[in-house]
Structure formats: C-alpha cells, structure tokens
Design a protein around this motif. Structure first.
Motif, PDB file in Angstrom:
ATOM      1  N   GLU A 182     -93.227  -6.923  27.415  1.00 39.88           N
ATOM      2  CA  GLU A 182     -93.945  -5.731  26.947  1.00 39.88           C
ATOM      3  C   GLU A 182     -92.995  -4.730  26.287  1.00 39.88           C
ATOM      4  O   GLU A 182     -93.337  -4.105  25.286  1.00 39.88           O
ATOM      5  CB  GLU A 182     -94.671  -5.066  28.119  1.00 39.88           C
ATOM      6  N   MET A 183     -91.803  -4.573  26.856  1.00 43.21           N
ATOM      7  CA  MET A 183     -90.811  -3.682  26.276  1.00 43.21           C
ATOM      8  C   MET A 183     -90.407  -4.176  24.888  1.00 43.21           C
ATOM      9  O   MET A 183     -90.280  -3.400  23.944  1.00 43.21           O
ATOM     10  CB  MET A 183     -89.581  -3.617  27.176  1.00 43.21           C
ATOM     11  N   THR A 184     -90.207  -5.485  24.782  1.00 41.07           N
ATOM     12  CA  THR A 184     -89.830  -6.067  23.488  1.00 41.07           C
ATOM     13  C   THR A 184     -90.939  -5.852  22.469  1.00 41.07           C
ATOM     14  O   THR A 184     -90.686  -5.504  21.308  1.00 41.07           O
ATOM     15  CB  THR A 184     -89.555  -7.575  23.647  1.00 41.07           C
ATOM     16  N   GLU A 185     -92.170  -6.035  22.888  1.00 39.73           N
ATOM     17  CA  GLU A 185     -93.311  -5.893  21.977  1.00 39.73           C
ATOM     18  C   GLU A 185     -93.473  -4.465  21.488  1.00 39.73           C
ATOM     19  O   GLU A 185     -93.966  -4.237  20.377  1.00 39.73           O
ATOM     20  CB  GLU A 185     -94.584  -6.368  22.679  1.00 39.73           C
ATOM     21  N   MET A 186     -93.042  -3.485  22.293  1.00 33.25           N
ATOM     22  CA  MET A 186     -93.113  -2.100  21.866  1.00 33.25           C
ATOM     23  C   MET A 186     -92.240  -1.881  20.627  1.00 33.25           C
ATOM     24  O   MET A 186     -92.669  -1.278  19.644  1.00 33.25           O
ATOM     25  CB  MET A 186     -92.656  -1.173  22.983  1.00 33.25           C
ATOM     26  N   PHE A 187     -91.014  -2.418  20.650  1.00 31.54           N
ATOM     27  CA  PHE A 187     -90.133  -2.298  19.495  1.00 31.54           C
ATOM     28  C   PHE A 187     -90.636  -3.147  18.332  1.00 31.54           C
ATOM     29  O   PHE A 187     -90.525  -2.761  17.169  1.00 31.54           O
ATOM     30  CB  PHE A 187     -88.711  -2.715  19.867  1.00 31.54           C
ATOM     31  N   GLU A 188     -91.201  -4.284  18.663  1.00 35.78           N
ATOM     32  CA  GLU A 188     -91.755  -5.148  17.623  1.00 35.78           C
ATOM     33  C   GLU A 188     -92.851  -4.420  16.849  1.00 35.78           C
ATOM     34  O   GLU A 188     -92.921  -4.512  15.614  1.00 35.78           O
ATOM     35  CB  GLU A 188     -92.310  -6.414  18.279  1.00 35.78           C
ATOM     36  N   THR A 189     -93.676  -3.671  17.547  1.00 41.36           N
ATOM     37  CA  THR A 189     -94.759  -2.915  16.906  1.00 41.36           C
ATOM     38  C   THR A 189     -94.205  -1.851  15.964  1.00 41.36           C
ATOM     39  O   THR A 189     -94.682  -1.693  14.831  1.00 41.36           O
ATOM     40  CB  THR A 189     -95.648  -2.249  17.975  1.00 41.36           C
ATOM     41  N   ILE A 190     -93.185  -1.120  16.416  1.00 39.43           N
ATOM     42  CA  ILE A 190     -92.594  -0.063  15.583  1.00 39.43           C
ATOM     43  C   ILE A 190     -91.955  -0.656  14.332  1.00 39.43           C
ATOM     44  O   ILE A 190     -92.118  -0.125  13.220  1.00 39.43           O
ATOM     45  CB  ILE A 190     -91.546   0.730  16.390  1.00 39.43           C
ATOM     46  N   ILE A 191     -91.250  -1.776  14.499  1.00 42.53           N
ATOM     47  CA  ILE A 191     -90.627  -2.430  13.342  1.00 42.53           C
ATOM     48  C   ILE A 191     -91.686  -2.938  12.374  1.00 42.53           C
ATOM     49  O   ILE A 191     -91.595  -2.745  11.159  1.00 42.53           O
ATOM     50  CB  ILE A 191     -89.725  -3.597  13.797  1.00 42.53           C
ATOM     51  N   ARG A 192     -92.727  -3.563  12.921  1.00 42.82           N
ATOM     52  CA  ARG A 192     -93.763  -4.130  12.056  1.00 42.82           C
ATOM     53  C   ARG A 192     -94.498  -3.036  11.281  1.00 42.82           C
ATOM     54  O   ARG A 192     -94.827  -3.215  10.107  1.00 42.82           O
ATOM     55  CB  ARG A 192     -94.736  -4.951  12.902  1.00 42.82           C
ATOM     56  N   GLU A 193     -94.743  -1.906  11.918  1.00 39.83           N
ATOM     57  CA  GLU A 193     -95.397  -0.802  11.218  1.00 39.83           C
ATOM     58  C   GLU A 193     -94.550  -0.320  10.039  1.00 39.83           C
ATOM     59  O   GLU A 193     -95.077  -0.034   8.964  1.00 39.83           O
ATOM     60  CB  GLU A 193     -95.639   0.355  12.191  1.00 39.83           C
TER      61      GLU A 193
END
Length: 210
Positions: free
Chosen positions: A137-148
C-alpha cells in the motif's frame, strides 16, 4: 487483507487501545536493545508499566505484541505522510515533496522501522502477509503520485518503470535507517534527500517540468 484479530479479555476498546499503545512503546525499546527472541513477555510487561497477568489480558502471545508493533509503525508512517505531504505542490515539486516527507518520517521513526524489518520474519504467516500488504500500500501511494505526474505532462514512461521507481523510493528511505552508521557520516538528511530525489526521479526529470 483484514487486520489480524489479536485476542483480548478486556471489552473496553478505549482501554485496549491505550494498553496496547503502552505495549508497543515498551516492546520497541526492548526489541531495539535485545531483539525479539531474547525479549520475554515479562520484560515487555514491566517496560510497559503493568504485570505479566495484565499483559495477557490484552494479547495471546509474544508474537501478538510484535504484530501490534509492526502494524502501529505502518499506521504511524502512513498517518504522518497523509498529514505532511504538500498537497498544494504541483508538477515535479509534488513528487519531490512526497519523497522528502517520506524520508523525514522514516528519520523520525528510524528505530521503530529498523525493529520492524529485523523482526517481522518472526511473525506467523497470516500476520506477516498483512504487514507485507501494508508495504504494498505504501508503494502504491508513490506509484499513484508518479502516475498522476506522468499522465498530466504526457511523459512516455512505461508502467514497469513507474512501479520500479515507487519501490526504489521506499528502499532508499529505508537505507537512511539501515545504513545510518555509514550514510550519516557523509550526508545530512537534506543532502541525502536531494541526491536521492535526483537519482530516483531521473527517468522523468529530463522532461519539461512545471
């Protein structure tokens, strides 16, 4: 994945929460000093400020204490990130702000994070899977910011690279704790954050920024 159900003989949930917070703080101090396996439940009870009998009113085993420690650390890291990340920042600055915030949180909780990664392997499978899911979940949080950011600026970066960047951000945050004996002789936290941000965001830093 649902949280592991930790047994308690006490029905007052506010009291359960309070006592378990005391346990977590006491256990972290002992695990740092002695490690999980060399620490006894009697020692945890004493460090937490109550008797061994009281301890077992709120848990079923020493492994339950370790699980509570790991869960509490993840909740604290995530909570502090949610509070501190600059949501007004835009473009590459939002990404850099997120990384800087994460590194500061890890620095603040360095002993707890070290204990968690050293001792989590001692958890039963169900509890370990839950803890690992929190890491995802922590990794996915950064993944979301990068993808945006990538989508907003129409940057040609593969999904695989975005995922790897996200994992690398977490790992480099951990390195500030795991290799602190060496890293902190070379850099301040601010210097480390700046250099790591440049390295971690290299796949997209060359693209026009706002």
């Amino acid at each position: 994945m649902k949280k592991k159900a930790v047994p308690s003989m006490v029905k007052d949930q506010q009291l359960v929460k309070k006592r378990r917070e005391q346990m977590v703080k006491g256990a972290v101090r002992l695990f740092i000093e002695k490690g999980f396996h060399r620490t006894t439940t009697r020692e945890i009870a004493k460090e937490s400020g109550f008797s061994i009998g009281t301890l077992y009113e709120y848990i079923g085993s020493k492994e339950d204490v370790l699980y509570l420690v790991c869960d509490a650390i993840y909740e604290e890291v995530r909570g502090q990130l949610d509070q501190q990340i600059d949501t007004k920042a835009v473009g590459i600055n939002r990404l850099k702000s997120a990384i800087a915030t994460y590194f500061r949180v890890i620095d603040h909780l360095q002993d707890e994070v070290l204990v968690m990664y050293q001792e989590a392997k001692s958890l039963p499978e169900e509890a370990l899977m839950y803890v690992l899911e929190k890491e995802v979940e922590m990794t996915e949080m950064f993944e979301t910011i990068i993808r945006e950011y990538v989508e907003e600026y129409e940057i040609d970066v593969s999904d695989d690279k975005i995922k790897l960047m996200s994992h690398n951000i977490l790992v480099q945050g951990h390195m500030w704790t795991f290799r602190r004996w060496a890293i902190r002789k070379l850099y301040t936290l601010e210097e480390y954050t700046k250099l790591q941000s440049e390295h971690l965001l290299a796949p997209i830093l060359s693209v026009s920024k706002k």
